[in-house]
Scaffold this active site. Structure first.
Site, PDB file in Angstrom:
ATOM      1  N   ASP A  28       0.468  -1.286   0.193  1.00 46.48           N
ATOM      2  CA  ASP A  28      -0.137  -0.132   0.165  1.00 46.48           C
ATOM      3  C   ASP A  28       0.661   1.188   0.161  1.00 46.48           C
ATOM      4  OD1 ASP A  28      -2.354  -1.877   0.103  1.00 46.48           O
ATOM      5  OD2 ASP A  28      -3.200  -0.900   1.800  1.00 46.48           O
ATOM      6  N   GLU A  44      -5.010  -3.275  -7.552  1.00 43.33           N
ATOM      7  CA  GLU A  44      -6.516  -4.113  -6.682  1.00 43.33           C
ATOM      8  C   GLU A  44      -7.638  -2.841  -6.899  1.00 43.33           C
ATOM      9  OE1 GLU A  44      -4.038  -4.494  -3.389  1.00 43.33           O
ATOM     10  OE2 GLU A  44      -5.743  -2.964  -1.741  1.00 43.33           O
TER      11      GLU A  44
END
Length: 865
Positions: free
Chosen positions: A451, A523
């Site tokens: 992330d 994602e």
């Protein structure tokens, strides 16, 4: 007896080991028990005369909970309702013992014995034959490979005992937790935090030296790919206390031989390289090339390496590899475009997740990869949830690319909080994974963060130094999001959401701020994928089947994703409120279908222009769930699955929600001429209101825009668009149905969050509930082989209305359960009045109980339903 043991040893090598002829994988015959239950110490447990009374019999790999489930410890299904909460208690807060007895065969006497641990979660004390070999300050980290010399502890003429005291990880989902397997917001944590042995344990024997970790990298001479220049690397290690002169002999396939001599000091390891400039035979003409499956054959070659000391072979290692070259470049908007063998590739796939208890099943792995291919995907992403060798070998075999790397969102994401000891765990984990995966043909790229880039620049620099040293042959990204690393710069990818429901129009109209069809989305998802009724009742009690029930909510995610509220609100506003669970689920399949199809179609439409890739979050759930999957835990392919499959057809005709155009998307490396693209629009009563076709062509891996659909007078509020693409011989290549409304979905972009963009208005598809009834005729012919069966199912719409969302199921007899897994050519499709289609359905006979399937046909408006 000793001769029998030697033969057994060789059989184990043949059956269990694909790489190293000197290796035995210790998978079966383990014992497991809690240190609370058996309070004996390691010295006692690791000796032959110890009696493991009332210990659990397990096979490795296994977590603690997986072992208990295998031993039927629980009188309930952990997946049903909220039963997972019942698996808790003090025993999961204490260490567990894993004990294995083995013998060395006669032929392996007087050799170095190496115990390899590959998957200890999280740390362990290792005892062998009553001696503590290494403690948990050394054996730490589930992604590390520990090669431990246990020669001096081995009984060559008798039984040997390994005892591992496993200490489960501490808070891997927290900033200050262990660097272990982490999950985040998409699943509940098992009580053992996956503590146990999550990959192989093996014994290898060597006569002084070993050659290990082969790597074959490729550089092509030109775009013609007529010559492949191969470089071979490996590690050579001297396990003896004396200097050794070693000859490393290599062979590629059965006809390319090379060798090199190397001198090693006592206990020294060195890297060895065979360059094509020095070994002319490594310049391969007309090579057998590995391609992603849609671009060509995923052909594999074989490399064999031997270490030889004084004409004695010390070890032999053999691996498959791919002659292929993967690079990347930046295009518009700094999007990273991946290139395979000189060809750009539009990557569309989904994120892989192992089972919640880290159980490994070669059969299920292959079943799932076949489903991935059936959906026409070409990539899976694994976010720090590594599988075993068999999984990656299957990806090699089936031509499926893999993006992998370190994970979010717990301690792995916060290197500034690491101690020196944890930093060492991270660096040695990186080194282990590089060695392990670098020669896999399927590997697309490695991510040093998920992330965000590593927040400590020295950590990323450390990773990159290891990856350079070990010659990782593929692109390396600092992060799976759009963050810019202070060390390595822009990632060229993004992770900007959404993760919850958004309508089909979202993907084409995003103002290049969020998750729309631009850049490479690592994602992304339109959120929930509600399984059909026949799956839901396997894990949610029938009296709990409603979206406000606590059992329903428990099988969502956690935090922001602990319910399906956004999806439910859209469904009620767009399709009309439901009064029964079956009505809700039927509508949910339609909403699942259109949302996921639109996402993949939009990215395909913008390929190489603004978009280069998209990964659906996720492919599958690690346990039965209601969000983020393309097929459910039971391998049931429902609305999401077939929306995905339709959108990624290799030669595909599609509709643009933004421009109202009909478009051809060709994902193959060949052009097509004399294609006919047809569009037909039907009103709610099945009356044909528009019909148009053109003859056109499409270049290889390209887009052709065909025509814009006109405004149509007196069209019903809800209507149907049927697209069809036929080739030069009149063969149908694609049929694609859309259900549309005069009222559009409207997004409130100014109120976008990190996980979705709310709507200020909804399309109105409620008219679908008033579709006129129609009749369906179903016939099928069975082709049965020894292992599999194909049903050729012909469905005809004999009525005057469009038969909407026709659903086929293959059952184990008329009143039986669904045959799973199953492959349908198409499903959840529609039929024009008078239209007939033949759909093939295939399955393995063992999954059908060796009986012919009963084909059940339903539709939203089929007469009698």
């Amino acid at each position: 007896m000793k001769h029998f043991i030697t033969i057994l040893f060789l059989l184990l090598l043949i059956n269990a080991v694909a790489q190293d002829e000197n290796k035995i994988i210790l998978s079966d015959g383990w014992k497991m028990q809690s240190s609370l239950t058996d309070k004996a110490g390691g010295k006692e447990i690791s000796q032959e005369n110890f009696t493991a009374n009332n210990w659990y019999n397990v096979s490795v790999p296994t977590t603690i909970i997986a072992g208990l489930i295998a031993n039927k410890e629980f009188d309930f299904d952990p997946f049903y309702g909220k039963n997972l909460e019942k698996i808790s208690g003090e025993r999961f807060d204490h260490s567990w013992w894993f004990r294995k007895t083995f013998e060395l065969p006669v032929g392996e006497k007087n050799k170095t014995v190496i115990l390899t641990l590959h998957g200890i979660n999280y740390k362990a004390n290792l005892w062998v034959n009553g001696v503590l070999v290494k403690d948990s300050s050394v054996i730490k980290g589930p992604f590390r490979i520990f090669d431990l010399d246990i020669t001096k502890f081995i009984n060559e003429d008798g039984k040997n005992v390994i005892a591992l005291e496993i200490l489960s990880p501490f808070n891997p989902n927290k900033k200050d937790g262990d660097l272990a397997i982490d999950y985040a917001d998409w699943i509940h944590y098992p009580a053992d935090y996956n503590g146990g042995i999550v990959n192989n344990v093996s014994i290898s024997t060597y006569d002084k030296v070993a050659v290990r970790y082969p790597l074959v990298t490729t550089k092509f001479n030109s775009k013609a790919l007529t010559v492949a220049h191969l470089t071979v690397d490996a590690e050579v290690i001297n396990y003896s206390g004396e200097a050794q002169d070693v000859t490393v002999k290599g062979k590629i396939n059965n006809n390319i031989n090379f060798e090199q001599k190397i001198h090693l000091q006592p206990n020294e390891s060195k890297s060895i390289t065979f360059k094509p400039t020095d070994y002319k035979q490594l310049n391969i003409e007309n090579p057998r090339i590995w391609w992603p499956w849609q671009y060509g054959n995923p052909d594999l070659n074989t490399i064999t390496l031997q270490s030889v000391v004084k004409e004695n072979i010390s070890n032999t290692i053999k691996e498959n590899f791919g002659i292929r070259e993967i690079t990347s470049v930046f295009i518009s908007n700094d999007a990273r475009e991946f290139i395979v063998n000189g060809k750009p590739i539009m990557l569309r796939g989904a994120a892989w997740s192992p089972d919640i208890f880290q159980r490994r099943s070669p059969e299920r792995q292959e079943q799932e990869i076949k489903l991935v291919r059936d959906m026409n995907m070409n990539i899976v992403r694994s976010e720090g949830k590594f599988e075993d060798d068999n999984f990656y070998d299957l990806c090699d075999k089936y031509g499926l690319l893999v993006m992998t790397g370190w994970m979010c969102c717990g301690s792995w994401q916060y290197p500034k909080s690491w101690s020196a000891e944890e930093r060492n765990v991270a660096m040695e984990s990186d080194r282990s994974v590089m060695y392990w995966l670098r020669n896999k043909a399927c590997m697309l790229s490695w991510l040093n963060g998920s992330d965000m880039p590593p927040t400590d620049t020295s950590v990323e620099s450390g990773y990159l130094a290891i990856e350079k040293e070990l010659k990782w042959p593929n692109p390396i990204l600092a992060t799976a999001n759009e963050g810019v690393s202070k060390v390595s710069g822009k990632s060229g990818v993004k992770m900007a959401g959404p993760y919850d429901w958004v309508p089909p129009i979202y993907w084409e109209t995003d103002p290049h701020k969020y998750g729309g069809a631009w850049s490479f989305a690592t994602e992304i998802s339109p959120g929930p994928s509600i399984p059909p009724y026949e799956s839901l009742i396997k894990f949610i009690p029938k009296d709990s089947l409603w979206y406000t029930n606590s059992d329903w909510l428990y099988h969502c995610g956690t935090m922001e994703f602990g319910d399906t509220k956004i999806f439910n609100e859209a469904l009620n506003n767009r399709y009309g409120k439901s009064t029964t669970i079956q009505e809700f689920l039927d509508k949910a399949q339609a909403q699942n279908y259109e949302a996921h199809r639109a996402m993949m179609e939009a990215y395909g439409l913008n390929k190489y222009n603004t978009a280069t890739g998209v990964v659906q979050w996720m492919l599958s759930n690690p346990w039965p769930g209601l969000i983020w999957h393309t097929y459910d835990y039971f391998l049931y392919p429902a609305g999401t699955y077939f929306g995905m499959k339709k959108s990624m057809e290799p030669l595909h005709v599609q509709y643009s929600y933004k421009s109202n155009e009909v478009i051809i998307n060709n994902s193959l490396l060949k052009s097509f001429n004399n294609l006919t693209a047809k569009a037909a629009i039907y009103d709610i009563n099945g009356v044909l209101k528009f019909n148009h076709s053109i003859v056109t062509s499409v270049k290889e891996d390209a887009i052709t825009k065909c025509f814009v659909l006109p405004a149509i007078k007196d069209l019903s509020d809800v209507y149907f668009l049927r697209l069809e693409l036929t080739d030069a011989n009149g063969k149908t290549k694609s049929i694609n149905w859309y259900w549309l409304s005069q009222k559009q979905d409207v997004l409130n972009w100014n109120k976008s969050t990190w996980f979705y963009t709310p709507q200020s208005a909804y399309t109105d598809l409620s008219g679908l509930q008033q579709l006129p009834k129609t009749s369906l005729k179903t016939d099928y012919i069975t082709t049965k082989k020894e292992l599999s069966t194909t049903q050729h199912i012909t469905i005809t719409n004999t009525g005057k209305a469009v038969a909407f969302f026709v659903h086929l199921r293959a059952l184990k007899g008329k009143d039986g359960d669904d045959i799973l897994p199953v492959i349908f050519d198409d499903n959840y499709f529609s039929l024009a009045p008078g239209e007939s289609r033949t759909i093939n359905c295939s399955y393995e006979n063992k999954n059908a109980g060796n009986a012919d399937a009963y084909i059940l046909t339903t539709a939203w408006n089929a007469a009698g339903e």
